[in-house]
Scaffold this motif. Sequence first.
Motif, short mmCIF file in Angstrom:
data_model
loop_
_atom_site.label_atom_id
_atom_site.label_comp_id
_atom_site.label_asym_id
_atom_site.label_seq_id
_atom_site.Cartn_x
_atom_site.Cartn_y
_atom_site.Cartn_z
N ALA A 11 -29.14 37.03 -38.50
CA ALA A 11 -27.80 36.45 -38.71
C ALA A 11 -26.96 36.47 -37.44
O ALA A 11 -26.29 35.49 -37.11
N VAL B 107 -25.00 36.83 -44.47
CA VAL B 107 -26.24 36.46 -45.16
C VAL B 107 -25.87 35.77 -46.48
O VAL B 107 -25.16 36.35 -47.30
N ASN C 105 -24.69 31.03 -40.85
CA ASN C 105 -25.18 32.09 -41.72
C ASN C 105 -26.70 32.11 -41.74
O ASN C 105 -27.35 31.08 -41.55
#
Lengths: 291, 527
Positions: free
Chosen positions: A60, A150, A176
């Motif tokens: 991420a 996430v 993301n």
Amino acid sequence: MPGRLDIVKTYKLYVNGAFPRSESGRSLKVTNTDGAVIAHISHASRKDLRDAVAGARKAACGWGRRTAYNRGQILYRMGEMLEGKSDEFAQVLKSTTGENLRVCRKEVATSVDRLIAFAGWADKYAQVLGCNNPVAGPYYNFTVPEPTGVVAVMAPDEPALLGLVSLVAPALCAGNAVVALGSEEHPIATSLFGEVCATSDVPAGALNLLTGKREELAGWFAEHRDIDAIHGANLEDELATKLRCGASENVKRVTVREVDDDAWLEPAECESPWWIEPFVEMKTIWHPTGA
Amino acid sequence: MPDDTPNGHHATAASEMRANGEAATRDAKPGRRIGGSAGTSSSGGHELSFGDAWEYAPAPESTKVEIADRYGHFIDGKFTRPGATFATINPATEKKLAEVGLGAKQDVNRAVRAARAALPKWAGLKPSERSKYMFRIARRIQERARELAILETMDGGKPIKESRDIDIPLVAQHFFYNAGWADKLHYAFPGRAAGTVKPVGVCGQIIPWNFPLLMAAWKIAPAIACGNTVALKPAETTPLTALRLAEIFEEVELPAGVVNIVTGDGSTGQALAEHEDLDKLAFTGSTEVGKILARTAAERGIRITLELGGKSPNIIFDDAAIDQAVEGIISGIYFNQGHVCCAGSRLFVQEGIVDEVVAKLRIRMQSLRVGDPLDKNTDVGAINSKMQLERIEEYLEIGASEGVDVWSANGSLPDRGYFCRPCFFTGVQQSHRLAQEEIFGPVLAVMTFRTPDEAIVRANNTPYGLAAGIWTEKAAKIFDVATRLKAGIVWCNTYNKFDAASPFGGFKESGFGREGGLQGLKPYVRL
């Protein structure tokens, strides 16, 4: 006896840039509309989900810090690769959904266009969603969107490919990392989509694709503390409520959409920045302007 | 270059040069300190000098680029058969590269007619499909990037490392970025429903020679993204890359007439600007010509956007990180031979650090390599044209006659081609022409100030308002000064940064309208 036996593809999960089978060793039968078994697919477990989230969390930061232009180019590349695999996708959709080939081709083409649309959004949504705030004092004050982190996606059963792509692309575009559970009824498209991602310069872990049973995994999705947001569509009320309740534990952002069959094909419906906005955090920065 | 160094100084200058570890091959005007007092490093900086131990080996770009003998215009999706032509030369060698069409009125007429004819279909095309054409263009530019970079350098004189690493990647980015807007225009303009953001129509676009292909991209990309069609005239001295772009339009099957390119000189530009069937004019170039075009547009009642000249201040405060600031001064004024409308051509240094800054600047300038633009080591390439070189030299004489000190690094210049040593003037006053007028060359005017207020007042004391630079480690000062400077772009602790997502354009007589970013769409839509 045939001259040559076909090689049949094994469909697996796409986790952390690799294609593992489920750690549980389970698989599910995929049948065509006549009920004949046409493939077996990995049946993801709670542990597979946790592996995927761990991979996503690791990816991420890097994915979110890439330039928006670079993320846009990678989403565009995904579109290019999907376009190249159009026939395979259309055939797979046809065999499992029973729709005619024209409808399936349309779904694939719209999925490509959707990726291209969000490729375009990558370096623009901040300009539409962010702002400069004229506060009443000697301060520079501006609000910029940052990726939430996430994002877990729960794709609808149909449209199997377009539903998945439409939910994944906006979250990915905003930086993301994504863990997605694809269509339960028609899971092959999800596995195939992993092949698109694996050949599009998507960094390992930035997008993870699972196949399996929604009911079984929903609770784990909801309660996993390292998932920051959930994007779902056309989920049963009970399931949506379960997601929201579980999500309250670590204050996940949950967006569950109701999208009509025809609406999936509509850019106006599914390509707006309001599909991105739930997966960004607005950061406001104050700074004095006095010398 | 004013040469008030008497002939007798040659020997002295040459020995001084050797001491600096530089070799001269061309002329005996090195040393380049005309008037002035200090030698190389009086205070501040430390210099690494290796004497004659190491020479740079040339690192020429070796890829070959095909150039045709003659080029026609690109009108209605096809290249025309060349009629009247003129030569475009390589300013680094003075050799002819090709003959290019000299656009006459009838060529312009045909181009505008083609654009008009293509308009309804292009404007009516599903926006996402328009967008796809543009993504294709961006991809082809990326694929042909090296070829475009080399050609840009050959035709315009800019160093290959700039055309390769800056110009051409930005060209691709502008198409990529604007491609994505085509189907999202209603989100760029609050309160507008989908399908209500309409194109302006047929756009006449005239671009300069300093960033030939990049300027074409700045103009064409937002225009066609919004559904407009275009007749574009590249600069007289740099037509080749725009014609290569036309080849790309052919390759990606961009509908005929959406972009038309007519090459030529000032008369071609005038014919385009005065054409009766334009809905909009867009011009990047000098303020002088911009004002004429503004009048033309006013008389016709059509829209115009102008991206004009500048005399941008680069302000170094005494709490700046000096070494970084010196790099910023260099990239501010010597980038692209100073042929940059937003060049930081007026350097304001806070009084207490001026000696240190000037000393470090001198050292840094001695490692600037001036020469073959196709050499990957070259920092400063060829001046774009003989005319521009003469113009710069005229300003250097003006500087000398105004009694200010000029300094430039030693070093050789190639035997042929249009080259100018980067230089700076110290002791410049606000009233000097060097401090007022846009030179468009590697010439920096250095001035000092005492307080931030003084810096701001003096920085703003110009008819221009394109860009500004601020160097300080105090962020609050950055925001304060940035807010009070009258400039369209303010670079803080950096300079000459460009991005397709970032709007560009000036205040005051530097023009109006923005190019790039969300705001760059506005000149090309009817709301």
